[in-house]
Design a protein around this motif. Structure first.
Motif, PDB file in Angstrom:
ATOM      1  N   PHE A  67       8.992  -1.909  -7.105  1.00 23.38           N
ATOM      2  CA  PHE A  67       9.116  -0.812  -6.138  1.00 23.38           C
ATOM      3  C   PHE A  67      10.300   0.076  -6.506  1.00 23.38           C
ATOM      4  O   PHE A  67      10.199   1.302  -6.542  1.00 23.38           O
ATOM      5  CB  PHE A  67       9.291  -1.384  -4.716  1.00 23.38           C
ATOM      6  CG  PHE A  67       9.634  -0.336  -3.692  1.00 23.38           C
ATOM      7  CD1 PHE A  67       8.636   0.398  -3.072  1.00 23.38           C
ATOM      8  CD2 PHE A  67      10.962  -0.064  -3.362  1.00 23.38           C
ATOM      9  CE1 PHE A  67       8.961   1.391  -2.147  1.00 23.38           C
ATOM     10  CE2 PHE A  67      11.289   0.913  -2.448  1.00 23.38           C
ATOM     11  CZ  PHE A  67      10.278   1.650  -1.832  1.00 23.38           C
ATOM     12  N   LYS A  68      11.437  -0.543  -6.808  1.00 23.94           N
ATOM     13  CA  LYS A  68      12.654   0.219  -7.122  1.00 23.94           C
ATOM     14  C   LYS A  68      12.474   1.025  -8.411  1.00 23.94           C
ATOM     15  O   LYS A  68      12.931   2.152  -8.519  1.00 23.94           O
ATOM     16  CB  LYS A  68      13.850  -0.727  -7.239  1.00 23.94           C
ATOM     17  CG  LYS A  68      14.267  -1.302  -5.883  1.00 23.94           C
ATOM     18  CD  LYS A  68      15.689  -1.786  -5.855  1.00 23.94           C
ATOM     19  CE  LYS A  68      15.886  -3.007  -6.703  1.00 23.94           C
ATOM     20  NZ  LYS A  68      17.263  -3.549  -6.533  1.00 23.94           N
ATOM     21  N   LYS A  69      11.769   0.433  -9.380  1.00 28.69           N
ATOM     22  CA  LYS A  69      11.515   1.121 -10.643  1.00 28.69           C
ATOM     23  C   LYS A  69      10.643   2.354 -10.396  1.00 28.69           C
ATOM     24  O   LYS A  69      10.882   3.426 -10.953  1.00 28.69           O
ATOM     25  CB  LYS A  69      10.804   0.153 -11.598  1.00 28.69           C
ATOM     26  CG  LYS A  69      10.829   0.571 -13.043  1.00 28.69           C
ATOM     27  CD  LYS A  69      10.227  -0.530 -13.905  1.00 28.69           C
ATOM     28  CE  LYS A  69       9.986  -0.007 -15.307  1.00 28.69           C
ATOM     29  NZ  LYS A  69       9.213  -0.934 -16.113  1.00 28.69           N
ATOM     30  N   LYS A  70       9.667   2.192  -9.512  1.00 29.39           N
ATOM     31  CA  LYS A  70       8.733   3.284  -9.227  1.00 29.39           C
ATOM     32  C   LYS A  70       9.401   4.428  -8.466  1.00 29.39           C
ATOM     33  O   LYS A  70       9.101   5.591  -8.702  1.00 29.39           O
ATOM     34  CB  LYS A  70       7.561   2.726  -8.414  1.00 29.39           C
ATOM     35  CG  LYS A  70       6.432   3.707  -8.208  1.00 29.39           C
ATOM     36  CD  LYS A  70       5.236   3.002  -7.582  1.00 29.39           C
ATOM     37  CE  LYS A  70       4.102   3.994  -7.345  1.00 29.39           C
ATOM     38  NZ  LYS A  70       2.965   3.370  -6.690  1.00 29.39           N
ATOM     39  N   TYR A  71      10.282   4.082  -7.539  1.00 26.73           N
ATOM     40  CA  TYR A  71      10.822   5.113  -6.645  1.00 26.73           C
ATOM     41  C   TYR A  71      12.238   5.558  -6.983  1.00 26.73           C
ATOM     42  O   TYR A  71      12.833   6.339  -6.256  1.00 26.73           O
ATOM     43  CB  TYR A  71      10.711   4.655  -5.185  1.00 26.73           C
ATOM     44  CG  TYR A  71       9.274   4.600  -4.747  1.00 26.73           C
ATOM     45  CD1 TYR A  71       8.598   5.765  -4.377  1.00 26.73           C
ATOM     46  CD2 TYR A  71       8.563   3.411  -4.755  1.00 26.73           C
ATOM     47  CE1 TYR A  71       7.259   5.728  -4.009  1.00 26.73           C
ATOM     48  CE2 TYR A  71       7.228   3.362  -4.393  1.00 26.73           C
ATOM     49  CZ  TYR A  71       6.584   4.526  -4.021  1.00 26.73           C
ATOM     50  OH  TYR A  71       5.258   4.484  -3.672  1.00 26.73           O
ATOM     51  N   ARG A  89       0.847  -1.191   0.000  1.00 23.07           N
ATOM     52  CA  ARG A  89       0.000   0.000   0.000  1.00 23.07           C
ATOM     53  C   ARG A  89       0.886   1.246   0.000  1.00 23.07           C
ATOM     54  O   ARG A  89       2.068   1.170   0.331  1.00 23.07           O
ATOM     55  CB  ARG A  89      -0.894   0.020   1.250  1.00 23.07           C
ATOM     56  CG  ARG A  89      -1.843  -1.149   1.344  1.00 23.07           C
ATOM     57  CD  ARG A  89      -2.352  -1.321   2.761  1.00 23.07           C
ATOM     58  NE  ARG A  89      -1.254  -1.575   3.693  1.00 23.07           N
ATOM     59  CZ  ARG A  89      -1.404  -1.789   4.992  1.00 23.07           C
ATOM     60  NH1 ARG A  89      -2.597  -1.753   5.536  1.00 23.07           N
ATOM     61  NH2 ARG A  89      -0.361  -2.021   5.760  1.00 23.07           N
ATOM     62  N   PRO A  90       0.332   2.415  -0.347  1.00 19.29           N
ATOM     63  CA  PRO A  90       1.161   3.635  -0.338  1.00 19.29           C
ATOM     64  C   PRO A  90       1.882   3.853   0.992  1.00 19.29           C
ATOM     65  O   PRO A  90       3.047   4.228   1.024  1.00 19.29           O
ATOM     66  CB  PRO A  90       0.153   4.753  -0.630  1.00 19.29           C
ATOM     67  CG  PRO A  90      -0.915   4.077  -1.425  1.00 19.29           C
ATOM     68  CD  PRO A  90      -1.019   2.688  -0.869  1.00 19.29           C
ATOM     69  N   LYS A  91       1.200   3.581   2.103  1.00 20.10           N
ATOM     70  CA  LYS A  91       1.856   3.817   3.399  1.00 20.10           C
ATOM     71  C   LYS A  91       2.992   2.802   3.639  1.00 20.10           C
ATOM     72  O   LYS A  91       3.947   3.094   4.341  1.00 20.10           O
ATOM     73  CB  LYS A  91       0.853   3.827   4.558  1.00 20.10           C
ATOM     74  CG  LYS A  91       0.252   2.504   4.948  1.00 20.10           C
ATOM     75  CD  LYS A  91      -0.599   2.685   6.206  1.00 20.10           C
ATOM     76  CE  LYS A  91      -1.212   1.393   6.676  1.00 20.10           C
ATOM     77  NZ  LYS A  91      -2.028   1.559   7.883  1.00 20.10           N
ATOM     78  N   ASP A  92       2.858   1.618   3.047  1.00 17.17           N
ATOM     79  CA  ASP A  92       3.953   0.638   3.156  1.00 17.17           C
ATOM     80  C   ASP A  92       5.159   1.120   2.360  1.00 17.17           C
ATOM     81  O   ASP A  92       6.295   1.012   2.812  1.00 17.17           O
ATOM     82  CB  ASP A  92       3.501  -0.727   2.634  1.00 17.17           C
ATOM     83  CG  ASP A  92       2.344  -1.279   3.436  1.00 17.17           C
ATOM     84  OD1 ASP A  92       2.474  -1.358   4.663  1.00 17.17           O
ATOM     85  OD2 ASP A  92       1.305  -1.611   2.842  1.00 17.17           O
ATOM     86  N   HIS A  93       4.892   1.667   1.166  1.00 14.99           N
ATOM     87  CA  HIS A  93       5.992   2.183   0.338  1.00 14.99           C
ATOM     88  C   HIS A  93       6.690   3.339   1.047  1.00 14.99           C
ATOM     89  O   HIS A  93       7.920   3.442   1.026  1.00 14.99           O
ATOM     90  CB  HIS A  93       5.463   2.611  -1.038  1.00 14.99           C
ATOM     91  CG  HIS A  93       5.114   1.442  -1.911  1.00 14.99           C
ATOM     92  ND1 HIS A  93       4.434   1.560  -3.088  1.00 14.99           N
ATOM     93  CD2 HIS A  93       5.357   0.114  -1.766  1.00 14.99           C
ATOM     94  CE1 HIS A  93       4.276   0.360  -3.645  1.00 14.99           C
ATOM     95  NE2 HIS A  93       4.816  -0.526  -2.851  1.00 14.99           N
ATOM     96  N   ALA A  94       5.898   4.193   1.687  1.00 13.98           N
ATOM     97  CA  ALA A  94       6.492   5.332   2.422  1.00 13.98           C
ATOM     98  C   ALA A  94       7.412   4.809   3.525  1.00 13.98           C
ATOM     99  O   ALA A  94       8.506   5.341   3.753  1.00 13.98           O
ATOM    100  CB  ALA A  94       5.386   6.200   3.003  1.00 13.98           C
ATOM    101  N   ARG A  95       6.969   3.735   4.176  1.00  9.56           N
ATOM    102  CA  ARG A  95       7.785   3.180   5.274  1.00  9.56           C
ATOM    103  C   ARG A  95       9.069   2.546   4.732  1.00  9.56           C
ATOM    104  O   ARG A  95      10.139   2.693   5.326  1.00  9.56           O
ATOM    105  CB  ARG A  95       6.962   2.165   6.068  1.00  9.56           C
ATOM    106  CG  ARG A  95       7.620   1.812   7.395  1.00  9.56           C
ATOM    107  CD  ARG A  95       6.768   0.894   8.213  1.00  9.56           C
ATOM    108  NE  ARG A  95       5.523   1.528   8.610  1.00  9.56           N
ATOM    109  CZ  ARG A  95       4.405   0.855   8.919  1.00  9.56           C
ATOM    110  NH1 ARG A  95       4.381  -0.443   8.921  1.00  9.56           N
ATOM    111  NH2 ARG A  95       3.305   1.498   9.269  1.00  9.56           N
TER     112      ARG A  95
END
Lengths: 55, 174
Positions: free
Chosen positions: B164-168, B127-133
């Motif tokens: 995830f790495k591609k996105k961020y 979830r977005p909050k997981d990605h933020a963490r």
């Protein structure tokens, strides 16, 4: 102190100290919620994450 | 939190729950700067209901009710904090529980999931909050990337990690 330095300092605190900060943050959130300052947001669409399983 | 953890340890001692570990935002706070959260996620081995293979939360609720605690929806309120008791749902969470780090809060012993398992669970949940963490863990250099890669590979999460790495961006590369 820069924001980055402040974050690093906070991350370096003991777990007990961090938990005390969490407790203060929680009390503050509850006080704000009780004051009605968030009423407009609370009436809006509920965040889908709120009912999800924590990671 | 001290009295709350004492109660949870007593529950464990009395056999109401098995091994447990703190996960979620409070678990992440062990490694990161504190960030506000509404509840405490306790991942715990739970007893099975009689001969059934189903897990039951009823003994936890009954025990806590008998000790003056309240239930509030999916939470149990122990002291000031609402707690969520979560049985491990898959091999990753079982491993996270087994390999949790022992620590103390105000002199009370407890266990917290490792940074790598918290990140792997966040990758899986996505979830977005997981990605933020996850970004917080990476920014604060709070994960052992070699160990993280082992955990991700062991639980089939490499593709999700690549996404995830591609996105961020390149800063998330190890």
């Amino acid at each position: 102190m820069t924001r980055q330095e402040r974050r690093k300092r906070l991350a370096g605190l003991s777990f007990s100290e961090k938990i005390k900060i969490l407790e203060k943050l929680r009390r503050r959130s509850l006080a704000i919620a009780a004051s009605g300052l968030r009423r407009r947001r609370a009436g809006g669409v509920r965040n889908a994450d709120e009912n999800s399983r924590p990671a | 939190m001290k009295t709350t953890l004492e109660m949870i340890n007593r529950m464990q001692g009395d056999g109401v729950i098995g091994e447990y570990a703190i996960g979620g935002a409070v678990g992440a706070t062990f490694y990161l700067e504190p960030s506000a959260t509404i509840d405490v996620a306790i991942f715990a081995m739970l007893p099975k209901a009689g001969s059934s293979s189903l897990l039951s939360l009823a003994p936890i609720y009954e025990y806590l009710k008998a000790h003056g605690c309240d239930a509030d929806g999916e939470h149990v309120v122990i002291g000031e904090w609402p707690f969520q008791f979560l049985p491990p749902s898959d091999a990753l969470e079982r491993e996270a529980l087994a390999e949790a780090t022992e620590t103390e809060i105000e002199g009370v012993k407890t266990r917290v999931m490792t940074a790598e398992h918290l990140v792997a669970i966040a990758v899986r949940t996505g979830r977005p909050k997981d990605h933020a963490r996850i970004l917080q863990f990476l920014e604060q250099d709070a994960v052992d990337t070699e160990k993280l890669n082992r955990v991700l590979a062991g639980h089939g999460l490499i593709a999700k990690w690549q996404q995830f790495k591609k996105k961020y961006g390149p800063d998330t590369n190890d």
